[in-house]
Write a protein that holds these residues in place. Sequence first.
Motif, PDB file in Angstrom:
ATOM      1  N   GLY A 198       0.700  -1.659  -0.637  1.00  0.00           N
ATOM      2  CA  GLY A 198      -0.410   0.056  -0.112  1.00  0.00           C
ATOM      3  C   GLY A 198       1.170   1.224  -0.320  1.00  0.00           C
ATOM      4  O   GLY A 198       0.266   2.432  -0.003  1.00  0.00           O
ATOM      5  N   HIS A 199       2.363   1.135  -0.300  1.00  0.00           N
ATOM      6  CA  HIS A 199       2.858   2.069  -0.188  1.00  0.00           C
ATOM      7  C   HIS A 199       3.285   2.911  -1.627  1.00  0.00           C
ATOM      8  O   HIS A 199       4.004   1.537  -2.433  1.00  0.00           O
ATOM      9  CB  HIS A 199       3.960   2.748   0.871  1.00  0.00           C
ATOM     10  N   THR A 200       4.121   4.028  -2.102  1.00  0.00           N
ATOM     11  CA  THR A 200       4.503   4.227  -3.188  1.00  0.00           C
ATOM     12  C   THR A 200       5.711   4.290  -2.951  1.00  0.00           C
ATOM     13  O   THR A 200       6.043   5.437  -1.998  1.00  0.00           O
ATOM     14  CB  THR A 200       3.821   5.106  -4.182  1.00  0.00           C
ATOM     15  N   THR A 201       6.949   4.459  -3.413  1.00  0.00           N
ATOM     16  CA  THR A 201       8.570   5.042  -3.701  1.00  0.00           C
ATOM     17  C   THR A 201       8.434   5.604  -4.984  1.00  0.00           C
ATOM     18  O   THR A 201       8.221   5.838  -5.708  1.00  0.00           O
ATOM     19  CB  THR A 201       9.498   4.002  -3.571  1.00  0.00           C
ATOM     20  N   TYR A 202       9.164   6.923  -4.094  1.00  0.00           N
ATOM     21  CA  TYR A 202       8.458   8.573  -5.281  1.00  0.00           C
ATOM     22  C   TYR A 202      10.378   8.328  -5.828  1.00  0.00           C
ATOM     23  O   TYR A 202      11.356   8.686  -4.459  1.00  0.00           O
ATOM     24  CB  TYR A 202       8.240   9.519  -5.040  1.00  0.00           C
ATOM     25  N   ILE A 203      11.170   9.115  -6.494  1.00  0.00           N
ATOM     26  CA  ILE A 203      12.667   9.588  -6.645  1.00  0.00           C
ATOM     27  C   ILE A 203      12.641  10.765  -6.598  1.00  0.00           C
ATOM     28  O   ILE A 203      11.754  12.434  -7.139  1.00  0.00           O
ATOM     29  CB  ILE A 203      12.977   8.960  -7.200  1.00  0.00           C
ATOM     30  N   ALA A 204      13.257  12.123  -4.921  1.00  0.00           N
ATOM     31  CA  ALA A 204      13.152  13.613  -4.613  1.00  0.00           C
ATOM     32  C   ALA A 204      14.894  13.807  -5.423  1.00  0.00           C
ATOM     33  O   ALA A 204      15.576  13.163  -5.058  1.00  0.00           O
ATOM     34  CB  ALA A 204      12.843  13.850  -4.421  1.00  0.00           C
ATOM     35  N   TYR A 205      14.830  14.439  -6.639  1.00  0.00           N
ATOM     36  CA  TYR A 205      15.973  14.751  -7.098  1.00  0.00           C
ATOM     37  C   TYR A 205      16.893  16.322  -6.351  1.00  0.00           C
ATOM     38  O   TYR A 205      16.231  16.906  -5.664  1.00  0.00           O
ATOM     39  CB  TYR A 205      16.749  15.254  -8.511  1.00  0.00           C
ATOM     40  N   ILE A 206      18.343  15.709  -5.057  1.00  0.00           N
ATOM     41  CA  ILE A 206      18.250  16.805  -4.382  1.00  0.00           C
ATOM     42  C   ILE A 206      19.361  17.412  -5.390  1.00  0.00           C
ATOM     43  O   ILE A 206      20.590  16.157  -5.123  1.00  0.00           O
ATOM     44  CB  ILE A 206      18.219  16.460  -3.187  1.00  0.00           C
ATOM     45  N   ASN A 207      19.915  18.521  -5.423  1.00  0.00           N
ATOM     46  CA  ASN A 207      21.490  19.444  -5.697  1.00  0.00           C
ATOM     47  C   ASN A 207      21.938  19.637  -3.861  1.00  0.00           C
ATOM     48  O   ASN A 207      21.793  20.360  -3.596  1.00  0.00           O
ATOM     49  CB  ASN A 207      21.273  20.879  -6.289  1.00  0.00           C
ATOM     50  N   ILE A 208      23.223  19.482  -4.357  1.00  0.00           N
ATOM     51  CA  ILE A 208      23.993  19.670  -3.170  1.00  0.00           C
ATOM     52  C   ILE A 208      25.307  20.318  -3.628  1.00  0.00           C
ATOM     53  O   ILE A 208      25.917  19.697  -4.524  1.00  0.00           O
ATOM     54  CB  ILE A 208      24.437  18.514  -2.327  1.00  0.00           C
ATOM     55  N   LYS A 209      25.140  21.355  -3.197  1.00  0.00           N
ATOM     56  CA  LYS A 209      26.547  22.829  -3.099  1.00  0.00           C
ATOM     57  C   LYS A 209      27.050  22.133  -2.064  1.00  0.00           C
ATOM     58  O   LYS A 209      27.191  22.974  -1.344  1.00  0.00           O
ATOM     59  CB  LYS A 209      25.709  23.412  -3.240  1.00  0.00           C
ATOM     60  N   GLY A 210      28.673  22.623  -2.513  1.00  0.00           N
ATOM     61  CA  GLY A 210      29.523  22.042  -1.807  1.00  0.00           C
ATOM     62  C   GLY A 210      30.077  20.829  -0.920  1.00  0.00           C
ATOM     63  O   GLY A 210      29.260  19.691  -1.249  1.00  0.00           O
TER      64      GLY A 210
END
Length: 119
Positions: free
Chosen positions: A42-54
């Motif tokens: 009953g759950h769904t996996t999503y992807i969130a793209y994260i930019n990391i500076k430094g």
Amino acid sequence: MEKTTYVKTLEPLLLRSEGKSEDFHILPSGTALYKYHDFPEGHTTYIAYINIKGEFKSKTVVSDKINLVYPIWADTIQPEQLSKLIATTPISKDDLVDILKARKMTRDDLAQIVREWKD
């Protein structure tokens, strides 16, 4: 070329790791999430793209499991959590308004939370 499809959050979500801190961490409204996989539980996996500076402190972990993914969990913010959230977590006015609207809370509900607020 295929167009990209994603969902955009219309309310902040609480982020948590299994067995970790009980502090609130917020995924803000307007975050783009890309659907990855539906699970029969009953759950769904999503992807969130994260930019990391430094640079940031980290360590590389090699798993003995193939394709191991260690997800964090996200939940909607419930009215009974709002008082602690406001007291312990930096939250923008816009995110607070989005939470109140998503839970269909009234100004009277918010006033009650403020009256019960313990410093």
